[in-house]
Enzyme design. Structure first.
Site, PDB file in Angstrom:
ATOM      1  N   ASP A  93     117.380   8.814  43.391  1.00  0.00           N
ATOM      2  CA  ASP A  93     116.182   8.215  42.802  1.00  0.00           C
ATOM      3  C   ASP A  93     116.602   6.934  42.093  1.00  0.00           C
ATOM      4  OD1 ASP A  93     113.523   7.840  41.936  1.00  0.00           O
ATOM      5  OD2 ASP A  93     113.230   9.990  41.689  1.00  0.00           O
ATOM      6  N   ASP A  94     115.726   6.385  41.241  1.00  0.00           N
ATOM      7  CA  ASP A  94     115.979   5.082  40.634  1.00  0.00           C
ATOM      8  C   ASP A  94     117.353   5.018  39.961  1.00  0.00           C
ATOM      9  OD1 ASP A  94     113.321   4.300  41.300  1.00  0.00           O
ATOM     10  OD2 ASP A  94     112.586   5.256  39.465  1.00  0.00           O
TER      11      ASP A  94
END
Length: 467
Positions: A252-253
């Site tokens: 994810d980020d």
């Protein structure tokens, strides 16, 4: 502990970044050099409390007892807990103020695979519930509340969450509570996290929430690209944050700046502000630098430079939605290199995940004064996907000196956005075609004010020096 082989080339890139000369708007004034020295007057080893580093023996009590003992030195200059070479299996444990947690080169703190070893704690008030499920959430592996003067560091030791069992439970929808982070510090200040490797977090890796004066420096964070929501570093309703010289490869980020979720974030009302990110390298299935989607308490004064994102979905992203409220303003991102990225810039006002049905659909976020400049990219599918909210345009979006090698026949897709640009290739969408220079310079954010005020604050930051 064997490190991912791909890191060698990445650290060469980081070394090149560190030799760059800064431009006028350099953030070097904001992130003062931090030199960690073994100056705590009291030090103990985890082995003195019966811990066994065989990767099998559960050492939760040993960590808890060691830190309880060291608390007696909090008013005597603090103390250091030394974790030597070995694999130290443990459940969640709490830190104390004036503590250094030091991991030796071949030390590995292993998170237990038994969920009972990760207690349930209350949801964050700015979220109103667990991020994944209503109700509480599992406590992070390393946790702290109302602390000051905390160092988590070492000689590149490792903190491994052994998260695969949590990822499987998430996919199979058998979770009872929201998954835990590797490190979460709440309501804390004067924090340094440095010179460590974080592996296989069950959920987000490093989560400072309601914190001030936090530096995350020289860390490596790794989780498989298939691991769900394993964000790297998530400053959340926090201020005066410095993130620099990090390599992150997760599911994810890489860095996601947050400040609460819908009506709970609006009510709690603590923004994230004065965030500096420098020399970040990594790859992800999501965004290199993200703001949101939980940003209801507001996000402002974000400065990022020397960012290299490769083999990823999005380079730079802002995520919000009708019902979020709050604001994202005064963001300046420059000197970005992208390689094999699907979308270079994505500002998304249609991110519709909500904590419950009680959010106010008329709570509209304000997205304004976002400057992105000096970006180069190759093997990029789409230059930009910029989607504001109908009746709530994103305004003063300024793009400058951006050159992208794009494969899409429609490189830009823009709606409900107003702004300006200069020196873009491929040619930008119509709502952003008006030139920045000279009429609209004042509409575009530059970080002069942020850096000047931060420099003034740092003159009083003597707390960094005696470590």
């Amino acid at each position: 502990m064997k490190r991912p082989s791909a890191l060698v080339d990445v650290f060469l890139v980081l070394a090149l970044f560190s030799c760059n000369s800064w431009t006028t708007w350099s953030s070097s004034e904001r992130c003062n050099p931090i030199h960690v020295e073994d100056v705590r007057p009291h030090s103990v080893s985890i082995t003195e409390f019966g811990a066994v580093g065989d990767g099998v023996t559960l050492n939760t009590k040993a960590f808890q007892n060691a830190i309880f003992y060291l608390n007696s030195f909090a008013d005597k200059g603090g103390a250091k807990l030394f974790v030597p070479a070995g694999q130290w299996l443990t459940g969640s444990f709490d830190l104390i103020s004036h503590l250094t947690l030091w991991l030796d080169k071949d030390a590995v703190i292993l998170g237990s695979k038994n969920s009972d070893d990760w207690p349930i704690v209350d949801p964050l008030p700015s979220y109103g519930r667990g991020r994944e499920l209503p109700g509480g959430r599992h406590k992070s592996l390393i946790y702290g509340y109302n602390l000051t003067d905390v160092i988590i560091t070492g000689n590149n030791g490792t903190i491994d969450g052994q998260g695969s069992i949590w990822w499987s439970r998430f996919r199979n929808k058998t979770l009872d509570y929201t998954r835990p982070h590797l490190v979460e510090l709440m309501n804390s200040s004067r924090v340094l996290i440095s010179n460590l490797t974080f592996l296989n977090s069950p959920f987000w890796n490093i989560h400072p929430v309601y914190c001030s004066h936090v530096t995350v420096q020289n860390v490596t964070i790794h989780a498989p690209s298939s691991s769900p929501n394993t964000d790297g570093i998530n400053p959340d309703s926090s201020d005066d944050i410095c993130i620099e010289d990090c390599y992150i490869s997760t599911g994810d980020d890489l860095v996601a700046i947050k400040s609460g979720w819908d009506e709970y974030g609006i009510s709690f009302g603590r923004p994230s502000t004065n965030i500096v990110i420098r020399r970040l390298v990594g790859k992800t299935t999501s965004a290199g630098i993200a703001i949101g989607s939980e940003m209801s308490g507001g996000v402002s004064d974000v400065f990022a430079e020397d960012i290299y994102v490769f083999d990823s979905h999005t380079g730079i992203g802002i995520k919000t939605a009708r019902g979020r409220g709050g604001y994202v303003r005064n963001v300046y991102i420059s000197k970005v290199t992208l390689d094999n990225v699907d979308i270079a810039i994505r500002l998304n006002g249609l991110y519709k995940e909500h904590p419950d049905d009680d959010y106010d659909p008329d709570a509209l976020p304000v997205i304004e004064r976002i400057t992105i400049k000096d970006v180069i990219g190759k093997n990029v599918k789409r230059a930009g996907l910029i989607q504001g909210i109908k009746g709530d345009d994103f305004v003063n979006i300024c793009l400058s000196n951006i050159t992208l090698s794009v494969s899409s026949k429609r490189p830009w897709n823009c709606s409900n956005v107003e702004g300006y640009s200069d020196l873009l290739s491929p040619e930008v969408c119509n709502p952003l075609k008006e030139s920045i220079f000279p009429e609209h310079i004042s509409d575009c954010y530059s970080p002069e004010k942020l850096l000047r005020s931060s420099s003034t604050r740092n003159q009083g930051s003597s707390w960094l020096l005696p470590w």
